[in-house]
Design an enzyme around this catalytic site. Sequence first.
Site, PDB file in Angstrom:
ATOM      1  N   GLU A  36       0.816  -1.208   0.000  1.00  0.00           N
ATOM      2  CA  GLU A  36       0.000   0.000   0.000  1.00  0.00           C
ATOM      3  C   GLU A  36       0.849   1.256   0.000  1.00  0.00           C
ATOM      4  O   GLU A  36       0.546   2.218  -0.703  1.00  0.00           O
ATOM      5  CB  GLU A  36      -0.946   0.032   1.210  1.00  0.00           C
ATOM      6  CG  GLU A  36      -1.729   1.330   1.219  1.00  0.00           C
ATOM      7  CD  GLU A  36      -2.845   1.401   2.226  1.00  0.00           C
ATOM      8  OE1 GLU A  36      -2.888   0.575   3.152  1.00  0.00           O
ATOM      9  OE2 GLU A  36      -3.692   2.299   2.070  1.00  0.00           O
ATOM     10  N   ASP A  75      -0.401  -5.012   3.156  1.00  0.00           N
ATOM     11  CA  ASP A  75      -0.931  -3.820   3.828  1.00  0.00           C
ATOM     12  C   ASP A  75      -0.254  -3.780   5.195  1.00  0.00           C
ATOM     13  O   ASP A  75      -0.561  -4.590   6.073  1.00  0.00           O
ATOM     14  CB  ASP A  75      -2.456  -3.894   3.966  1.00  0.00           C
ATOM     15  CG  ASP A  75      -3.037  -2.557   4.381  1.00  0.00           C
ATOM     16  OD1 ASP A  75      -2.287  -1.722   4.924  1.00  0.00           O
ATOM     17  OD2 ASP A  75      -4.252  -2.345   4.180  1.00  0.00           O
ATOM     18  N   ILE A 133      -0.315  -1.762   7.761  1.00  0.00           N
ATOM     19  CA  ILE A 133      -1.300  -1.598   8.849  1.00  0.00           C
ATOM     20  C   ILE A 133      -2.662  -1.480   8.182  1.00  0.00           C
ATOM     21  O   ILE A 133      -2.942  -0.473   7.522  1.00  0.00           O
ATOM     22  CB  ILE A 133      -1.056  -0.333   9.706  1.00  0.00           C
ATOM     23  CG1 ILE A 133       0.343  -0.313  10.314  1.00  0.00           C
ATOM     24  CG2 ILE A 133      -2.110  -0.253  10.811  1.00  0.00           C
ATOM     25  CD1 ILE A 133       0.646   0.951  11.147  1.00  0.00           C
ATOM     26  N   ASP A 134      -3.493  -2.491   8.306  1.00  0.00           N
ATOM     27  CA  ASP A 134      -4.877  -2.342   7.862  1.00  0.00           C
ATOM     28  C   ASP A 134      -5.687  -1.946   9.088  1.00  0.00           C
ATOM     29  O   ASP A 134      -5.754  -2.700  10.066  1.00  0.00           O
ATOM     30  CB  ASP A 134      -5.417  -3.637   7.240  1.00  0.00           C
ATOM     31  CG  ASP A 134      -6.786  -3.382   6.635  1.00  0.00           C
ATOM     32  OD1 ASP A 134      -6.922  -2.432   5.847  1.00  0.00           O
ATOM     33  OD2 ASP A 134      -7.746  -4.101   6.990  1.00  0.00           O
ATOM     34  N   THR A 157      -5.530   1.757   9.952  1.00  0.00           N
ATOM     35  CA  THR A 157      -4.659   2.822  10.457  1.00  0.00           C
ATOM     36  C   THR A 157      -5.394   3.809  11.365  1.00  0.00           C
ATOM     37  O   THR A 157      -4.815   4.322  12.321  1.00  0.00           O
ATOM     38  CB  THR A 157      -4.001   3.570   9.274  1.00  0.00           C
ATOM     39  OG1 THR A 157      -3.166   2.654   8.581  1.00  0.00           O
ATOM     40  CG2 THR A 157      -3.137   4.726   9.736  1.00  0.00           C
ATOM     41  N   ASP A 168      -6.043  -4.797   0.895  1.00  0.00           N
ATOM     42  CA  ASP A 168      -6.956  -4.910   2.039  1.00  0.00           C
ATOM     43  C   ASP A 168      -7.478  -6.340   2.199  1.00  0.00           C
ATOM     44  O   ASP A 168      -7.669  -6.820   3.310  1.00  0.00           O
ATOM     45  CB  ASP A 168      -8.171  -3.989   1.864  1.00  0.00           C
ATOM     46  CG  ASP A 168      -7.815  -2.517   1.830  1.00  0.00           C
ATOM     47  OD1 ASP A 168      -6.989  -2.089   2.644  1.00  0.00           O
ATOM     48  OD2 ASP A 168      -8.386  -1.792   0.979  1.00  0.00           O
TER      49      ASP A 168
HETATM   50  C1  IPD Z   1      -8.988   0.681   5.415  1.00  0.00           C
HETATM   51  C2  IPD Z   1      -9.641  -0.315   6.314  1.00  0.00           C
HETATM   52  C3  IPD Z   1     -11.097  -0.003   6.504  1.00  0.00           C
HETATM   53  C4  IPD Z   1     -11.823   0.075   5.208  1.00  0.00           C
HETATM   54  C5  IPD Z   1     -11.145   1.017   4.239  1.00  0.00           C
HETATM   55  C6  IPD Z   1      -9.670   0.668   4.091  1.00  0.00           C
HETATM   56  P1  IPD Z   1      -6.425   1.328   5.877  1.00  0.00           P
HETATM   57  O1  IPD Z   1      -7.615   0.407   5.232  1.00  0.00           O
HETATM   58  O2  IPD Z   1      -9.511  -1.629   5.781  1.00  0.00           O
HETATM   59  O3  IPD Z   1     -11.764  -0.971   7.281  1.00  0.00           O
HETATM   60  O4  IPD Z   1     -13.148   0.504   5.451  1.00  0.00           O
HETATM   61  O5  IPD Z   1     -11.794   0.875   2.988  1.00  0.00           O
HETATM   62  O6  IPD Z   1      -9.042   1.600   3.237  1.00  0.00           O
HETATM   63  O7  IPD Z   1      -6.541   2.679   5.225  1.00  0.00           O
HETATM   64  O8  IPD Z   1      -6.640   1.372   7.330  1.00  0.00           O
HETATM   65  O9  IPD Z   1      -5.209   0.568   5.465  1.00  0.00           O
HETATM   66 CA    CA Z   2      -6.043  -1.181   4.253  1.00  0.00          CA
HETATM   67 CA    CA Z   3      -2.989   0.446   5.370  1.00  0.00          CA
END
Ligand code: IPD
Ligand code: CA
Ligand code: CA
Length: 276
Positions: free
Chosen positions: A82, A98, A100-101, A103, A225
């Site tokens: 990402e 990813d 940190i999913d 963030t 994701d």
């Molecule tokens: C997000 C998370 C979130 C989802 C967003 C993503 P990020 O990723 O997975 O649950 O609703 O669509 O972008 O930005 O925390 O890596």
């Molecule tokens: Ca993510």
């Molecule tokens: Ca992320």
Amino acid sequence: MDDREGVHDHGEGVTAGELLALATDIAREAGEMLLAKRPARPEVLTTKSSPTDVVTALDKAAEELIRARIAQARPGDAVLGEEGGDTPGEGGVRWVVDPIDGTVNFLYGLPDWAVSIGVEVDGEIVAGVVNNIPRGQLFSASKGEGAWLDGERLWCNTGVPLDRALVATGFGYGADRRRVQAEVLAQVMPRIRDIRRSGSCAVDLCSVAAGRVDAYFERGTNYWDHAAGGLIATEAGARIDGLYGRPVHPDLVMCAAPGLFEELHDLLAPLDPDHD
Ligand code: IPD
Ligand code: CA
Ligand code: CA
């Protein structure tokens, strides 16, 4: 193909199990680093698609660590991350990262954030790890070998009708998209048990795998994701797809056990959930 049970050579001289073991080691190391270095109040380093789409220094540091470990162990593999984008490789193996999913959860000190690492061979995800660090839960799967949470085999809930389904979802970072997502949700809410919004797509898919929710859908997710979590959910018996039988796509991801999947699809499809 190796003839030992459960060992499949994916044509790159490496098995899904070996890739999973490496992905697991790397996701653990990145998770430990993040836990050790997370300040009480992490600062936003920069923003991406909107002022609420944040990146911290540790998103970048974690991806750099993950890339370094991949390069040490398997120089020449491709990486899609990402934060760092697409780095082409030489063979058929590509890592989808990813760092940190979740963030925003990381920023606020909420417990649903994870390091997510999927590994593709020839375009197909064959191994996936979602390390939900604050909860101390590591989800993993390799193709054909099931989904696991710290040694326990996972199965998604089956036989749940739509009106009893606990459904996870998420929302994009842009205001226009959210307006449409809220309109869709207003139509969905009266037809299901309830909604959950964890803040991490990867954790949501693992929650489907573990039976903590019955289903998940979201518009606007990226491949990193759901790459790892999608394999974990399917190895736990769930179906993950887009609208009208199309494969998973940023337009819409839906995931649930067969049966509920089709009910959710038929509820969502007329609501045009894949447009802004
Ligand atoms: C997000 C998370 C979130 C989802 C967003 C993503 P990020 O990723 O997975 O649950 O609703 O669509 O972008 O930005 O925390 O890596
Ligand atoms: Ca993510
Ligand atoms: Ca992320």
